[in-house]
Design a protein around this motif. Structure first.
Motif, PDB file in Angstrom:
ATOM      1  N   ASN A 170       0.822  -1.215   0.000  1.00  0.00           N
ATOM      2  CA  ASN A 170       0.000   0.000   0.000  1.00  0.00           C
ATOM      3  C   ASN A 170       0.851   1.257   0.000  1.00  0.00           C
ATOM      4  O   ASN A 170       0.483   2.279  -0.601  1.00  0.00           O
ATOM      5  CB  ASN A 170      -0.934   0.014   1.206  1.00  0.00           C
ATOM      6  CG  ASN A 170      -2.053  -1.006   1.100  1.00  0.00           C
ATOM      7  OD1 ASN A 170      -2.300  -1.552   0.022  1.00  0.00           O
ATOM      8  ND2 ASN A 170      -2.713  -1.284   2.207  1.00  0.00           N
ATOM      9  N   ASN A 173       4.995   3.369  -4.067  1.00  0.00           N
ATOM     10  CA  ASN A 173       4.478   4.112  -5.206  1.00  0.00           C
ATOM     11  C   ASN A 173       4.592   3.329  -6.509  1.00  0.00           C
ATOM     12  O   ASN A 173       3.803   3.525  -7.430  1.00  0.00           O
ATOM     13  CB  ASN A 173       5.223   5.439  -5.352  1.00  0.00           C
ATOM     14  CG  ASN A 173       4.916   6.393  -4.212  1.00  0.00           C
ATOM     15  OD1 ASN A 173       3.776   6.550  -3.822  1.00  0.00           O
ATOM     16  ND2 ASN A 173       5.949   7.011  -3.655  1.00  0.00           N
ATOM     17  N   THR A 174       5.592   2.471  -6.584  1.00  0.00           N
ATOM     18  CA  THR A 174       5.814   1.658  -7.775  1.00  0.00           C
ATOM     19  C   THR A 174       6.108   0.228  -7.346  1.00  0.00           C
ATOM     20  O   THR A 174       6.920   0.010  -6.444  1.00  0.00           O
ATOM     21  CB  THR A 174       6.997   2.187  -8.609  1.00  0.00           C
ATOM     22  OG1 THR A 174       6.758   3.555  -8.960  1.00  0.00           O
ATOM     23  CG2 THR A 174       7.193   1.366  -9.877  1.00  0.00           C
ATOM     24  N   GLU A 195       3.132  -3.333 -11.772  1.00  0.00           N
ATOM     25  CA  GLU A 195       1.816  -3.626 -11.196  1.00  0.00           C
ATOM     26  C   GLU A 195       1.223  -2.441 -10.449  1.00  0.00           C
ATOM     27  O   GLU A 195       0.033  -2.413 -10.164  1.00  0.00           O
ATOM     28  CB  GLU A 195       1.918  -4.832 -10.265  1.00  0.00           C
ATOM     29  CG  GLU A 195       2.242  -6.106 -11.036  1.00  0.00           C
ATOM     30  CD  GLU A 195       2.485  -7.286 -10.143  1.00  0.00           C
ATOM     31  OE1 GLU A 195       2.891  -7.081  -8.975  1.00  0.00           O
ATOM     32  OE2 GLU A 195       2.280  -8.422 -10.606  1.00  0.00           O
ATOM     33  N   LYS A 196       2.054  -1.462 -10.135  1.00  0.00           N
ATOM     34  CA  LYS A 196       1.581  -0.239  -9.503  1.00  0.00           C
ATOM     35  C   LYS A 196       2.482   0.889  -9.966  1.00  0.00           C
ATOM     36  O   LYS A 196       3.704   0.767  -9.934  1.00  0.00           O
ATOM     37  CB  LYS A 196       1.618  -0.365  -7.979  1.00  0.00           C
ATOM     38  CG  LYS A 196       1.018   0.823  -7.237  1.00  0.00           C
ATOM     39  CD  LYS A 196       1.052   0.587  -5.727  1.00  0.00           C
ATOM     40  CE  LYS A 196       0.452   1.752  -4.958  1.00  0.00           C
ATOM     41  NZ  LYS A 196       0.527   1.541  -3.487  1.00  0.00           N
ATOM     42  N   THR A 198       2.053   4.796  -9.344  1.00  0.00           N
ATOM     43  CA  THR A 198       1.267   5.909  -8.809  1.00  0.00           C
ATOM     44  C   THR A 198       1.445   7.196  -9.601  1.00  0.00           C
ATOM     45  O   THR A 198       0.491   7.931  -9.839  1.00  0.00           O
ATOM     46  CB  THR A 198       1.645   6.153  -7.337  1.00  0.00           C
ATOM     47  OG1 THR A 198       1.434   4.943  -6.593  1.00  0.00           O
ATOM     48  CG2 THR A 198       0.802   7.262  -6.734  1.00  0.00           C
TER      49      THR A 198
END
Length: 227
Positions: A170, A173-174, A195-196, A198
């Motif tokens: 959570n 950021n990446t 996958e993430k 931000t």
């Protein structure tokens, strides 16, 4: 940034490449960089073995980066005040703009699956970020993969398959997952899966990377053998 995956997905080589790219101010994979000092804290491999990898990276790139530093400490515990004091001093001395910790699971005193352990880690890293304005990359492993016997296939859940308490993902950021894949164009290859992301304006698609002489290059997957 979190970089995670199973064994033999070239995580340590990839972050050595990241540190080299930042120290040289050259693009890393699909990301632009701003030149600055990079500090890699190795918590897993014996110093002699890690040094051999460093020399191999220098050999294949034919250049010694002036701003890439390494620290070897297999006793470091990132979620303790002693660990924080060590990292604080190392970042201060190296003037690093990028701190790479390779890897996370060997460098925790508390259980990384608990709120208490992860919150202590995140508090310490937040302190470093605020004090030194340093970016941080964490190398981590996957949890045990789920398998569907009925359909005879691995169940992929993206970043939820990364080891540790959910607060860890959570706060990142990446998040990049690495998977071992096959391709006719390279002896070794990985799938680089953002996958993430931000701060990215548009979604970043997965990228197949061939691995040759410690260097990573875009390649084409053999789709039929990677389902």
């Amino acid at each position: 940034m979190g970089i995670w995956g199973d064994w033999e997905t070239h995580k340590s080589w990839l972050v050595l490449d990241q540190g080299f790219s930042v120290a040289e101010g050259i693009p890393w994979i699909m990301y632009p960089t701003t030149q600055g000092n990079a500090l890699i804290i190795n918590t897993e491999l014996p110093e002699e073995l890690y040094h051999e990898r460093y020399i191999e990276v220098v050999r294949t790139r034919k250049k010694i980066p002036k701003g890439l530093y390494t620290i070897h400490d297999m006793t470091l515990k990132l979620d303790t005040q002693t660990g924080l004091a060590k990292m604080d001093a190392w970042v201060e001395e190296s003037q690093a703009s990028l701190l790479i910790i390779d890897n996370l699971y060997r460098a925790m005193q508390s259980d990384i699956n608990t709120n208490q352990g992860v919150n202590a880690l995140l508090d310490n890293l937040s302190y470093l970020i605020q004090k030194h304005r340093v970016a941080i990359t964490l190398v981590h492993h996957s949890r045990k993969t789920a398998y569907d016997l009925r359909r005879n296939m691995v169940i992929r859940q993206g970043a939820e398959d990364m080891g540790g308490n959910k607060y860890l993902a959570n706060r990142m950021n990446t998040i990049i997952e690495l998977r071992k894949v096959t391709t006719p164009y390279a002896d070794k290859a990985i799938l680089f899966i953002p996958e993430k992301a931000t701060f990215e304006r548009t979604p970043i698609v997965p990228l197949a990377l061939g691995v040759t002489d410690t260097q990573f290059f875009p390649t084409i997957l053999d789709i039929g053998s990677n389902q």
